[in-house]
Design a protein around this motif. Structure first.
Motif, PDB file in Angstrom:
ATOM      1  N   GLY A   1       4.508  -5.100  -7.300  1.00 46.17           N
ATOM      2  CA  GLY A   1       4.666  -3.919  -7.402  1.00 46.17           C
ATOM      3  C   GLY A   1       6.109  -3.600  -8.189  1.00 46.17           C
ATOM      4  O   GLY A   1       6.302  -2.909  -9.109  1.00 46.17           O
TER       5      GLY A   1
ATOM      6  N   GLN B   1      -4.204  -9.371  -7.277  1.00 51.76           N
ATOM      7  CA  GLN B   1      -3.481 -10.390  -6.748  1.00 51.76           C
ATOM      8  C   GLN B   1      -4.506 -11.525  -6.350  1.00 51.76           C
ATOM      9  O   GLN B   1      -5.699 -11.323  -6.454  1.00 51.76           O
ATOM     10  CB  GLN B   1      -3.002 -10.130  -5.335  1.00 51.76           C
ATOM     11  CG  GLN B   1      -1.660  -9.017  -5.627  1.00 51.76           C
ATOM     12  CD  GLN B   1      -0.627  -9.370  -6.353  1.00 51.76           C
ATOM     13  OE1 GLN B   1       0.104 -10.122  -6.106  1.00 51.76           O
ATOM     14  NE2 GLN B   1      -0.555  -8.793  -7.759  1.00 51.76           N
TER      15      GLN B   1
ATOM     16  N   VAL C   1      -1.076  -2.270  -6.693  1.00 57.95           N
ATOM     17  CA  VAL C   1      -1.471  -3.870  -6.427  1.00 57.95           C
ATOM     18  C   VAL C   1      -2.457  -4.001  -5.368  1.00 57.95           C
ATOM     19  O   VAL C   1      -2.642  -3.551  -4.567  1.00 57.95           O
ATOM     20  CB  VAL C   1      -0.095  -4.177  -5.595  1.00 57.95           C
ATOM     21  CG1 VAL C   1      -0.348  -5.703  -5.081  1.00 57.95           C
ATOM     22  CG2 VAL C   1       1.206  -3.885  -6.305  1.00 57.95           C
TER      23      VAL C   1
END
Length: 284
Positions: free
Chosen positions: A76, A63, A38
């Motif tokens: 995640g 993100q 992530v």
């Protein structure tokens, strides 16, 4: 891989990652079939660092800026669960996975004498190689709260208690989800048979009296959330053993802040603003 490992996905939270993250992901891939990274810092430098990851076995989730630790981990974890994995093993980029760690966690999870909740490894200071006093032992033992990094979650547990509280953003996110699991009747376990090398903050060496210490050098923003969220979590769950342990840790940390760190006035101001906002916080 054993069956439990095949059903486990790794999640790594990245924020302005260095090349070290590639080594950590490679180590994870020796124990799990897939890793979800992530990216909480979707800039060109971060993307370049993550570009070399194994595209077949690693999914990078970009993100919209820094969404926080809680929302990052949740992104995640949702991706792993949606992909069909039954267990999610999460890490931040300040931790290094050890060989055989996942097997040790799953062995502890298989205990039948308790209703097992979150399972996590014991901790070792990455800077010194010292194992913390509370992390010495054998086998596994109940613990109220585990740090998020290195923690193993089952789908069944998450279906019952939910994911991390994204309103907390950072700090005490792990306390909150651990204490929610305990409140739901689960027993969280710390596994002493495996060690997670972990760094807190910058881990900058300094001299305090006759001792060498390591400074986290957290930003004022981080001190704000630490102070605010500590109050919120105490209001939710009460001051149990986790709080007594936390106060001892915080006292030592603040001695280093006040004596050794830079930017002390801003950090102290952030601490008191966090206290104020924690008291005023209204649950949704």
């Amino acid at each position: 891989m054993p069956d439990d490992a095949e059903r486990t996905a790794g999640v790594v939270l990245a924020y302005h990652p260095t090349d070290e993250i590639r080594h950590n992901v490679a180590r994870l891939l020796t124990q799990v079939p897939h890793v979800f990274v992530v990216n909480n810092s979707p800039d060109e430098a971060s993307r370049a660092t993550l570009d070399d990851l194994d595209a077949d076995r690693v999914t990078v989730l970009e993100q919209d800026g820094n969404v926080g630790v809680a929302a990052g981990f949740n992104a995640g974890m949702r991706a792993a669960l949606d992909a069909g994995f039954d267990f999610v093993w999460i890490f931040d980029q300040d931790s290094t996975v050890a060989d055989g760690m996942l097997d040790a966690l799953h062995r502890a999870r298989a205990r039948t004498d308790v209703k097992v909740g979150i399972v996590g490894p014991a901790l070792r200071a990455a800077e010194t190689g010292n194992v913390y006093d509370a992390d010495r032992g054998q086998g596994s033992a109940p613990i109220e709260a585990l740090i998020s990094s290195g923690a193993l979650f089952s789908r069944a547990l998450l279906d019952e208690i939910g994911l991390h509280d994204e309103a907390l953003f950072i700090d005490y996110v792990d306390h909150d989800i651990s204490l929610r699991a305990a409140r739901a009747g689960y027993t969280n376990l710390k596994v002493f048979d495996t060690l997670l090398d972990h760094r807190f903050g910058d881990s900058e060496p300094a001299r305090f009296l006759w001792r060498k210490v390591y400074l986290a050098n957290y930003s004022p923003m981080r001190h704000y959330y630490t102070s605010r969220n500590r109050v919120i979590v105490v209001r939710r769950f009460g001051p149990g053993k986790w709080f007594r342990d936390d106060v001892r840790y915080a006292a030592k940390a603040w001695i280093k802040v006040l004596v050794c760190e830079r930017g002390r006035p801003k950090k102290v101001g952030a601490f008191f603003r966090g206290l104020r906002d924690g008291v005023a916080y209204r649950e949704v």
